[in-house]
Design a protein around this motif. Structure first.
Motif, mmCIF file in Angstrom:
data_model
loop_
_atom_site.group_PDB
_atom_site.id
_atom_site.type_symbol
_atom_site.label_atom_id
_atom_site.label_comp_id
_atom_site.label_asym_id
_atom_site.label_seq_id
_atom_site.Cartn_x
_atom_site.Cartn_y
_atom_site.Cartn_z
ATOM 1 N N ARG A 1 -14.583 3.180 3.022
ATOM 2 C CA ARG A 1 -15.608 2.257 3.505
ATOM 3 C C ARG A 1 -14.988 0.910 3.888
ATOM 4 O O ARG A 1 -14.851 0.006 3.074
ATOM 5 N N VAL A 2 -14.635 0.800 5.166
ATOM 6 C CA VAL A 2 -13.919 -0.387 5.645
ATOM 7 C C VAL A 2 -14.769 -1.648 5.542
ATOM 8 O O VAL A 2 -14.253 -2.736 5.252
ATOM 9 N N SER B 1 -12.595 -0.082 -2.578
ATOM 10 C CA SER B 1 -13.812 -0.678 -2.026
ATOM 11 C C SER B 1 -14.921 -0.860 -3.059
ATOM 12 O O SER B 1 -15.885 -1.582 -2.808
ATOM 13 N N SER B 2 -14.806 -0.213 -4.205
ATOM 14 C CA SER B 2 -15.866 -0.300 -5.211
ATOM 15 C C SER B 2 -15.315 -0.001 -6.597
ATOM 16 O O SER B 2 -14.154 0.379 -6.748
ATOM 17 N N LEU C 1 -4.171 -7.238 2.672
ATOM 18 C CA LEU C 1 -4.174 -6.299 3.785
ATOM 19 C C LEU C 1 -5.150 -5.172 3.478
ATOM 20 O O LEU C 1 -5.240 -4.722 2.335
ATOM 21 N N ILE C 2 -5.879 -4.714 4.476
ATOM 22 C CA ILE C 2 -6.815 -3.607 4.258
ATOM 23 C C ILE C 2 -6.630 -2.549 5.346
ATOM 24 O O ILE C 2 -6.299 -2.859 6.485
ATOM 25 N N LYS C 3 -6.852 -1.295 4.954
ATOM 26 C CA LYS C 3 -6.783 -0.178 5.899
ATOM 27 C C LYS C 3 -7.758 0.913 5.456
ATOM 28 O O LYS C 3 -7.941 1.135 4.259
ATOM 29 N N PRO C 4 -8.363 1.601 6.423
ATOM 30 C CA PRO C 4 -9.200 2.744 6.066
ATOM 31 C C PRO C 4 -8.345 3.905 5.596
ATOM 32 O O PRO C 4 -7.266 4.148 6.152
ATOM 33 N N LEU C 5 -8.811 4.611 4.565
ATOM 34 C CA LEU C 5 -8.090 5.783 4.078
ATOM 35 C C LEU C 5 -9.027 6.726 3.352
ATOM 36 O O LEU C 5 -9.706 6.342 2.403
ATOM 37 N N GLU D 1 -13.672 -5.199 3.946
ATOM 38 C CA GLU D 1 -13.751 -6.495 4.626
ATOM 39 C C GLU D 1 -14.438 -7.519 3.730
ATOM 40 O O GLU D 1 -13.978 -8.666 3.604
ATOM 41 N N GLU D 2 -15.538 -7.123 3.102
ATOM 42 C CA GLU D 2 -16.257 -8.018 2.201
ATOM 43 C C GLU D 2 -15.392 -8.394 1.002
ATOM 44 O O GLU D 2 -15.380 -9.554 0.569
ATOM 45 N N LEU D 3 -14.656 -7.398 0.463
ATOM 46 C CA LEU D 3 -13.787 -7.656 -0.687
ATOM 47 C C LEU D 3 -12.651 -8.596 -0.304
ATOM 48 O O LEU D 3 -12.306 -9.505 -1.073
ATOM 49 N N LYS D 4 -12.082 -8.396 0.877
ATOM 50 C CA LYS D 4 -10.998 -9.281 1.337
ATOM 51 C C LYS D 4 -11.470 -10.730 1.384
ATOM 52 O O LYS D 4 -10.770 -11.644 0.918
#
Length: 249
Positions: free
Chosen positions: A36-37, A12-13, A57-61, A41-44
């Motif tokens: 930081r989902v 995310s950063s 694809l994105i997932k919180p972890l 989302e912004e990065l996607k």
């Protein structure tokens, strides 16, 4: 060999985000995870603007939730069919001199940077052993080569441990289709060090991440980035007196 499907933790950063951008430019599909989902989302959105032909694809972890590490990696594997490269990038730099009342901050860094990195390596290698193919990349640090003082003490120790862990794993899979690489970044500006003012040889995030991706693509055992001055400085650091190290950290 082109590693088409790439999973990056801590995406995310900072360096994770920077590497994702570089891989998107190269047309790679990305599986990105972080706490930081909203940032993911912004990065996607940004990555698909850079290259609309890739899958993101994105997932919180939270990598400190070790059961969740295995769950998320397996879910990405199911959705992508095959994962070609996993980059163990998530980490932190909290801490203070040992014995000054900040045990829990030091403990948190130790867990996140080593124990949680181990969890990620375990989850990654389960996937790669089942596929009989894959490229595991661990993001260590140039600080892995010598001890450091104050806030860097525990951080440097965890990175030394990660470098050793990665080398042992590299030996374990030697001669197989599974590759293990360790990247040792020098001083690259990111959120983890944004408050530090005077840093020698520091480069901006984009420059640093381009150097990291270039090294990752070569799939060597160990790399030191940017090559200048860190490929040379690692030898200096190994023999430098403690008084010199004190000035550096």
């Amino acid at each position: 060999m082109i590693r088409k499907n790439i999973l990056i933790t801590g995406a995310s950063s900072g360096l994770g985000r920077g590497m994702a951008i570089e891989f998107a430019k190269m047309g790679r599909n990305l599986a990105l995870c972080a706490r930081r989902v909203e940032r993911l989302e912004e990065l996607k959105t940004e990555l698909l603007r850079i290259n609309p032909d890739i899958t993101v694809l994105i997932k919180p972890l939270d990598v400190d939730d070790h059961d969740q590490v295995f769950e998320v990696f397996k879910a990405f594997k199911t959705e992508m069919g095959e994962i070609d490269r996993i980059i163990v990038n998530a980490g932190m730099g909290k801490g203070a001199s040992i014995g000054t009342g900040y045990f829990y901050a030091n403990k948190q860094t130790a867990i996140t940077n080593f124990v949680s990195a181990l969890a990620q390596c375990e989850a990654a290698m389960e996937i790669f052993r089942a596929q009989n193919a894959g490229h595991l990349v661990t993001i260590s640090s140039i600080s892995a080569f010598r001890g450091a003082r104050r806030a860097m003490n525990v951080y440097a120790a965890t990175k030394a441990g990660l470098t050793s862990l990665s080398e042992g794993l590299r030996v374990d899979v030697l001669g197989t289709p599974i590759k293990v690489s360790t990247v040792h970044p020098g001083f690259i500006r990111s959120e983890i060090n944004e408050k530090v003012k005077k840093v020698p040889f520091i480069v901006d995030t984009e420059t640093g991440c381009k150097a990291m991706v270039k090294a990752i693509e070569k799939e060597g055992g160990n790399s030191y980035v940017p090559v200048w001055p860190w490929a040379f400085m690692r030898f200096v650091m190994k023999v430098a007196p403690l008084s010199w190290l004190k000035k550096m950290s």
